[in-house]
Design an enzyme around this catalytic site. Structure first.
Site, PDB file in Angstrom:
ATOM      1  N   TYR A  33       8.966  14.185   0.884  1.00 50.29           N
ATOM      2  CA  TYR A  33       8.306  12.219   0.851  1.00 50.29           C
ATOM      3  C   TYR A  33       7.527  12.624  -0.237  1.00 50.29           C
ATOM      4  O   TYR A  33       6.757  13.936  -0.245  1.00 50.29           O
ATOM      5  CB  TYR A  33       7.997  12.148   2.318  1.00 50.29           C
ATOM      6  CG  TYR A  33       7.394  12.898   2.956  1.00 50.29           C
ATOM      7  CD1 TYR A  33       7.580  14.222   3.726  1.00 50.29           C
ATOM      8  CD2 TYR A  33       5.789  12.363   3.500  1.00 50.29           C
ATOM      9  CE1 TYR A  33       6.874  15.149   3.827  1.00 50.29           C
ATOM     10  CE2 TYR A  33       4.867  13.468   4.397  1.00 50.29           C
ATOM     11  CZ  TYR A  33       5.356  14.951   4.359  1.00 50.29           C
ATOM     12  OH  TYR A  33       4.688  15.557   5.169  1.00 50.29           O
ATOM     13  N   LYS A 151       8.082  19.525   0.010  1.00 54.00           N
ATOM     14  CA  LYS A 151       7.742  18.340   0.669  1.00 54.00           C
ATOM     15  C   LYS A 151       8.147  17.504   1.694  1.00 54.00           C
ATOM     16  O   LYS A 151       8.259  17.004   1.606  1.00 54.00           O
ATOM     17  CB  LYS A 151       6.191  17.202   0.290  1.00 54.00           C
ATOM     18  CG  LYS A 151       5.510  16.841   1.398  1.00 54.00           C
ATOM     19  CD  LYS A 151       4.773  16.209   0.925  1.00 54.00           C
ATOM     20  CE  LYS A 151       4.094  15.104   1.621  1.00 54.00           C
ATOM     21  NZ  LYS A 151       2.810  15.552   2.391  1.00 54.00           N
ATOM     22  N   GLU A 183      -2.087  26.990   7.281  1.00 54.94           N
ATOM     23  CA  GLU A 183      -2.657  25.743   7.113  1.00 54.94           C
ATOM     24  C   GLU A 183      -2.941  25.104   7.821  1.00 54.94           C
ATOM     25  O   GLU A 183      -2.072  25.696   9.025  1.00 54.94           O
ATOM     26  CB  GLU A 183      -1.787  24.765   5.516  1.00 54.94           C
ATOM     27  CG  GLU A 183      -0.502  25.076   6.312  1.00 54.94           C
ATOM     28  CD  GLU A 183       0.669  24.091   4.790  1.00 54.94           C
ATOM     29  OE1 GLU A 183       0.194  23.250   4.402  1.00 54.94           O
ATOM     30  OE2 GLU A 183       1.542  24.594   5.153  1.00 54.94           O
ATOM     31  N   LEU A 207       1.811  23.837   1.729  1.00 50.74           N
ATOM     32  CA  LEU A 207       2.252  22.361   1.040  1.00 50.74           C
ATOM     33  C   LEU A 207       1.112  22.679  -0.258  1.00 50.74           C
ATOM     34  O   LEU A 207      -0.585  22.836  -0.188  1.00 50.74           O
ATOM     35  CB  LEU A 207       1.677  21.596   1.083  1.00 50.74           C
ATOM     36  CG  LEU A 207       2.594  20.755   0.863  1.00 50.74           C
ATOM     37  CD1 LEU A 207       3.625  20.463   0.629  1.00 50.74           C
ATOM     38  CD2 LEU A 207       2.226  18.942   0.992  1.00 50.74           C
TER      39      LEU A 207
HETATM   40  N1  PDD Z   1       0.933  16.190   4.966  1.00 49.27           N
HETATM   41  N2  PDD Z   1      -0.174  20.285   4.318  1.00 49.27           N
HETATM   42  C1  PDD Z   1       0.815  19.820   5.120  1.00 49.27           C
HETATM   43  C2  PDD Z   1       1.190  20.548   5.679  1.00 49.27           C
HETATM   44  C3  PDD Z   1       0.542  18.582   4.483  1.00 49.27           C
HETATM   45  O1  PDD Z   1       1.789  18.058   5.574  1.00 49.27           O
HETATM   46  C4  PDD Z   1       0.063  17.725   4.171  1.00 49.27           C
HETATM   47  C5  PDD Z   1       0.331  16.081   3.947  1.00 49.27           C
HETATM   48  C6  PDD Z   1      -1.235  18.906   3.097  1.00 49.27           C
HETATM   49  C7  PDD Z   1      -2.044  18.012   2.393  1.00 49.27           C
HETATM   50  O2  PDD Z   1      -1.777  17.360   1.430  1.00 49.27           O
HETATM   51  P1  PDD Z   1      -1.937  16.583   0.081  1.00 49.27           P
HETATM   52  O3  PDD Z   1      -3.731  16.233   0.353  1.00 49.27           O
HETATM   53  O4  PDD Z   1      -1.622  16.064  -0.736  1.00 49.27           O
HETATM   54  O5  PDD Z   1      -2.083  15.315   1.420  1.00 49.27           O
HETATM   55  C8  PDD Z   1      -1.090  20.482   3.305  1.00 49.27           C
HETATM   56  C9  PDD Z   1       0.723  14.498   4.636  1.00 49.27           C
HETATM   57  C10 PDD Z   1      -1.037  13.599   4.669  1.00 49.27           C
HETATM   58  C11 PDD Z   1       1.342  13.405   5.739  1.00 49.27           C
HETATM   59  O6  PDD Z   1       2.535  14.064   5.864  1.00 49.27           O
HETATM   60  O7  PDD Z   1       1.191  12.422   6.854  1.00 49.27           O
END
Ligand code: PDD
Length: 287
Positions: A33, A151, A183, A207
């Protein structure tokens, strides 16, 4: 208002959109996703999300459901049809359904991926009061699988982490593996000490955040010092300030870790400045 969503080539009212009960996303969490934010009716860092999506699909031997140009068109169409000024576009691609349950991947020639997109309306996303207050976080063990760089939709443990935080009276959790912070449950983690921003380097353990990449570039452009290295939760607790980054919350100051207040317990100047820069710059580049 009934949302218009996108499922496998069709724009439908959310109440009429369906996927098979045999879909591998549902049975096996066999899907990936992306979440792209919308500000001022425009997409933030669409390109970054499209590139990471392609990488996630490749790593899992999943065929692309459509081209980048088609994806952009669908994102824009949904934003427009649902009149989103501030909010998110959620995109999910699964390995589809071959009409039964089997651990073995179905033949991609005969089983097409499932692609679903929907919008989430979030007025006030940029001017989020939570960012002025800052987040309280707890630390928990990281028991996720070893390919967090992909992801995938396997979000049960991150959900449990958020629930553990909630139960502890906090807002979110940071995950610890082998003594080091990986993270946040849904964001990348940083602390600041003596003006230096510290965050974990990229690997399969975290991620590769699209917001992380942009924020680190903007920090360097603003002459801020960034160090990418492993760090412990104790170091973060002794920091002057801390923050997280994600597409849905941008730069979110962290004011407390495991009950220990950072600095004076309010959002720090570097996190606050980075949030301003990020919102300003990404809005300029939004499409
Ligand atoms: N989550 N680390 C994890 C485990 C994440 O699920 C996310 C993003 C990030 C940040 O990645 P980005 O900057 O590309 O959004 C880091 C999204 C926002 C979610 O699951 O809703």
């Amino acid at each position: 208002m009934t949302r218009t969503v996108y499922v496998n080539g069709e724009y439908l009212p959310e109440t009429e959109a369906t996927v098979s009960i045999f879909d591998r996303g549902f049975l096996m969490a066999d899907g990936v996703y992306e979440v792209t934010s919308v500000l001022d009716g425009k997409l933030i860092d669409f390109d970054g999300h499209a590139v990471r999506l392609e990488r996630s699909l490749t790593e899992l031997d999943m065929p692309a459901a459509c081209t980048k140009e088609e994806l952009l068109e669908i994102h824009r169409e949904l934003v427009s049809r649902n009149e989103i000024v501030e909010g998110l576009v959620y995109l999910q691609i699964t390995r589809g359904s071959d009409g039964d349950r089997d651990f073995v991947f179905p033949d991609p020639e005969t089983t097409k991926p499932t692609i679903v997109l929907f919008t989430q309306n979030k007025p006030g996303l940029a001017d989020n009061p939570a960012a002025k207050k800052g987040a309280k976080i707890i630390s928990i063990e990281d028991i996720r699988w070893g390919r967090r760089d992909i992801k995938t939709v396997q979000l049960l443990y991150p959900s449990m982490g958020k629930m553990m935080a909630k139960k502890a009276g906090a807002d979110d959790a940071w995950l610890i593996e082998d003594g080091y912070v990986t993270e946040g449950t849904s964001n990348n983690a940083y602390f600041v000490k003596n003006g230096k921003i510290v965050t974990r380097p990229l690997s399969n353990d975290i991620l590769h955040g699209i917001t992380r990449k942009a924020v680190l570039r903007m920090a360097a452009e603003a002459q801020m010092v960034v160090e990418e290295r492993l760090f412990t939760i104790d170091e973060a607790k002794e920091a002057d300030e801390a923050f997280t980054t994600s597409a849905s919350a941008f730069v979110m100051p962290v004011v407390e870790i495991d009950g220990v207040a950072l600095g004076d317990g309010t959002p720090g100047p570097i996190a606050t400045r980075l949030r301003e820069i990020y919102l300003e710059e990404s809005l300029k580049a939004a499409i």
